[in-house]
Design a protein around this motif. Structure first.
Motif, PDB file in Angstrom:
ATOM      1  N   VAL A 119       0.795  -1.190   0.148  1.00 34.07           N
ATOM      2  CA  VAL A 119      -0.040  -0.005   0.025  1.00 34.07           C
ATOM      3  C   VAL A 119       0.870   1.350  -0.101  1.00 34.07           C
ATOM      4  O   VAL A 119       1.723   1.500   1.053  1.00 34.07           O
ATOM      5  CB  VAL A 119      -0.853  -0.035   1.242  1.00 34.07           C
ATOM      6  CG1 VAL A 119      -1.883   1.113   1.322  1.00 34.07           C
ATOM      7  CG2 VAL A 119      -1.910  -1.361   0.994  1.00 34.07           C
ATOM      8  N   VAL A 120       0.774   2.085  -0.897  1.00 29.34           N
ATOM      9  CA  VAL A 120       1.731   3.069  -1.402  1.00 29.34           C
ATOM     10  C   VAL A 120       1.201   4.420  -1.171  1.00 29.34           C
ATOM     11  O   VAL A 120       0.152   4.699  -1.779  1.00 29.34           O
ATOM     12  CB  VAL A 120       2.282   2.838  -2.810  1.00 29.34           C
ATOM     13  CG1 VAL A 120       3.640   3.930  -3.029  1.00 29.34           C
ATOM     14  CG2 VAL A 120       2.848   1.320  -2.789  1.00 29.34           C
ATOM     15  N   PRO A 121       1.796   5.276  -0.581  1.00 31.26           N
ATOM     16  CA  PRO A 121       1.210   6.831  -0.547  1.00 31.26           C
ATOM     17  C   PRO A 121       1.698   7.473  -1.648  1.00 31.26           C
ATOM     18  O   PRO A 121       2.659   6.912  -2.426  1.00 31.26           O
ATOM     19  CB  PRO A 121       1.680   7.381   0.757  1.00 31.26           C
ATOM     20  CG  PRO A 121       3.159   6.528   1.096  1.00 31.26           C
ATOM     21  CD  PRO A 121       2.851   5.072   0.376  1.00 31.26           C
ATOM     22  N   GLY A 122       1.300   8.698  -1.859  1.00 30.12           N
ATOM     23  CA  GLY A 122       2.014   9.416  -3.099  1.00 30.12           C
ATOM     24  C   GLY A 122       1.537  10.944  -3.093  1.00 30.12           C
ATOM     25  O   GLY A 122       0.317  11.229  -2.300  1.00 30.12           O
ATOM     26  N   MET A 123       2.010  11.587  -3.701  1.00 31.05           N
ATOM     27  CA  MET A 123       1.336  13.017  -4.031  1.00 31.05           C
ATOM     28  C   MET A 123       0.206  13.144  -4.987  1.00 31.05           C
ATOM     29  O   MET A 123      -0.646  13.722  -4.519  1.00 31.05           O
ATOM     30  CB  MET A 123       2.716  14.064  -4.328  1.00 31.05           C
ATOM     31  CG  MET A 123       3.721  14.089  -3.421  1.00 31.05           C
ATOM     32  SD  MET A 123       3.284  15.106  -1.882  1.00 31.05           S
ATOM     33  CE  MET A 123       3.027  16.976  -2.752  1.00 31.05           C
ATOM     34  N   ALA A 124       0.605  12.292  -5.907  1.00 31.60           N
ATOM     35  CA  ALA A 124      -0.570  12.362  -7.099  1.00 31.60           C
ATOM     36  C   ALA A 124      -0.257  10.982  -7.640  1.00 31.60           C
ATOM     37  O   ALA A 124       0.451  10.502  -7.833  1.00 31.60           O
ATOM     38  CB  ALA A 124      -0.379  13.499  -7.831  1.00 31.60           C
ATOM     39  N   PHE A 125      -1.673  10.534  -8.337  1.00 31.23           N
ATOM     40  CA  PHE A 125      -1.469   9.407  -9.159  1.00 31.23           C
ATOM     41  C   PHE A 125      -2.428   9.959 -10.356  1.00 31.23           C
ATOM     42  O   PHE A 125      -3.547  10.524 -10.116  1.00 31.23           O
ATOM     43  CB  PHE A 125      -2.300   8.264  -8.180  1.00 31.23           C
ATOM     44  CG  PHE A 125      -1.418   7.814  -7.403  1.00 31.23           C
ATOM     45  CD1 PHE A 125      -0.645   6.696  -7.245  1.00 31.23           C
ATOM     46  CD2 PHE A 125      -1.758   8.591  -5.857  1.00 31.23           C
ATOM     47  CE1 PHE A 125      -0.054   6.334  -6.049  1.00 31.23           C
ATOM     48  CE2 PHE A 125      -1.218   8.026  -4.797  1.00 31.23           C
ATOM     49  CZ  PHE A 125      -0.269   7.080  -4.662  1.00 31.23           C
ATOM     50  N   ASP A 126      -2.481   8.853 -11.330  1.00 34.31           N
ATOM     51  CA  ASP A 126      -3.111   9.001 -12.684  1.00 34.31           C
ATOM     52  C   ASP A 126      -3.973   7.788 -13.018  1.00 34.31           C
ATOM     53  O   ASP A 126      -3.657   6.881 -12.164  1.00 34.31           O
ATOM     54  CB  ASP A 126      -2.458   9.727 -13.870  1.00 34.31           C
ATOM     55  CG  ASP A 126      -1.350   8.910 -14.419  1.00 34.31           C
ATOM     56  OD1 ASP A 126      -1.466   7.658 -14.092  1.00 34.31           O
ATOM     57  OD2 ASP A 126      -0.549   9.410 -15.162  1.00 34.31           O
ATOM     58  N   ALA A 127      -4.700   7.688 -13.936  1.00 29.75           N
ATOM     59  CA  ALA A 127      -5.610   6.527 -14.309  1.00 29.75           C
ATOM     60  C   ALA A 127      -4.826   5.244 -14.637  1.00 29.75           C
ATOM     61  O   ALA A 127      -5.203   4.212 -14.619  1.00 29.75           O
ATOM     62  CB  ALA A 127      -6.648   6.841 -15.249  1.00 29.75           C
ATOM     63  N   GLU A 128      -3.524   5.683 -15.138  1.00 28.03           N
ATOM     64  CA  GLU A 128      -2.707   4.506 -15.761  1.00 28.03           C
ATOM     65  C   GLU A 128      -1.608   4.065 -14.402  1.00 28.03           C
ATOM     66  O   GLU A 128      -1.124   3.032 -14.669  1.00 28.03           O
ATOM     67  CB  GLU A 128      -1.719   4.957 -16.739  1.00 28.03           C
ATOM     68  CG  GLU A 128      -2.431   5.106 -18.105  1.00 28.03           C
ATOM     69  CD  GLU A 128      -3.325   6.524 -18.026  1.00 28.03           C
ATOM     70  OE1 GLU A 128      -2.726   7.602 -17.702  1.00 28.03           O
ATOM     71  OE2 GLU A 128      -4.413   6.164 -18.406  1.00 28.03           O
ATOM     72  N   GLY A 129      -1.863   4.507 -13.362  1.00 34.89           N
ATOM     73  CA  GLY A 129      -1.343   3.803 -12.075  1.00 34.89           C
ATOM     74  C   GLY A 129       0.141   4.959 -11.951  1.00 34.89           C
ATOM     75  O   GLY A 129       0.782   4.381 -11.085  1.00 34.89           O
ATOM     76  N   HIS A 130       0.486   5.804 -12.611  1.00 34.17           N
ATOM     77  CA  HIS A 130       1.698   6.471 -12.274  1.00 34.17           C
ATOM     78  C   HIS A 130       1.515   7.111 -11.307  1.00 34.17           C
ATOM     79  O   HIS A 130       0.437   7.728 -10.884  1.00 34.17           O
ATOM     80  CB  HIS A 130       1.756   7.497 -13.607  1.00 34.17           C
ATOM     81  CG  HIS A 130       2.215   7.019 -14.870  1.00 34.17           C
ATOM     82  ND1 HIS A 130       1.194   7.125 -15.987  1.00 34.17           N
ATOM     83  CD2 HIS A 130       3.009   5.796 -15.285  1.00 34.17           C
ATOM     84  CE1 HIS A 130       1.639   6.388 -17.204  1.00 34.17           C
ATOM     85  NE2 HIS A 130       2.685   5.567 -16.549  1.00 34.17           N
TER      86      HIS A 130
END
Length: 177
Positions: A119-130
């Protein structure tokens, strides 16, 4: 937007979220993840202990530790430019960047092939999983070492963007909640 600009934009959005709303949405996101088949079937899970502006994962930690059979829970520990994985035993101390981490006495985990969910946090994600991280590359280096782990990014709605700039070393998520 380029990575630097996108990070700045998301930081500004994070400041607008009230703490009680962050907690309410965190709990809903955690409930959604706990209903996910990958969560229910996982035996070794790499979670994270949230910074104040991230999705609070304390509900996931509690669930994993009390499930039957109990899941093996790992948390990352910042060591120099890398992350070490350590077994979560309930004891935490403040580490790098003010993040709560397993204590130095906790067990170092090196059986990366047995990690089945991250389970990964992030600042932002897009629909392709980037995924856009905070810019140090800690997670990208670690995720490359987890060959069979299913990667789920977790974020608030405003962190889902149309496009996250991606480079060859960036590791994508299998899905984002």
């Amino acid at each position: 937007m380029e990575k630097k600009e996108l990070r700045k934009y998301i930081r500004e959005r994070k400041k607008l979220m009230m703490p009680d709303e962050r907690l309410r949405q965190s709990e809903e996101l955690c409930r959604r993840l706990m209903r996910h088949p990958r969560w229910r079937e996982s035996k070794v899970v790499l979670l994270y202990h949230a910074l104040p502006d991230e999705v609070d994962t304390s509900m996931l930690l509690e669930s994993a530790m009390s499930s039957c059979p109990r899941k093996k829970v790992l948390l990352p520990v910042v060591v120099g430019d890398d992350l070490e994985l350590r077994a979560y035993d309930g004891n935490l101390e403040e580490g790098a960047f003010g993040i709560l981490e397993p204590t130095a006495m906790s067990t170092l985990f090196t059986d990366y092939a047995s990690v089945d969910l991250v389970v990964v946090p992030g600042m932002a994600f897009d629909a392709e999983g980037h995924r856009l991280g905070r810019g140090k590359g800690y997670y990208d280096k670690t995720l490359c070492q987890l060959p069979v782990a299913y990667r789920i990014g977790i974020c608030f709605d405003y962190q889902k963007v149309e496009r996250v700039p991606s480079e060859s070393h960036d590791v994508s998520m299998h899905e984002v909640i």
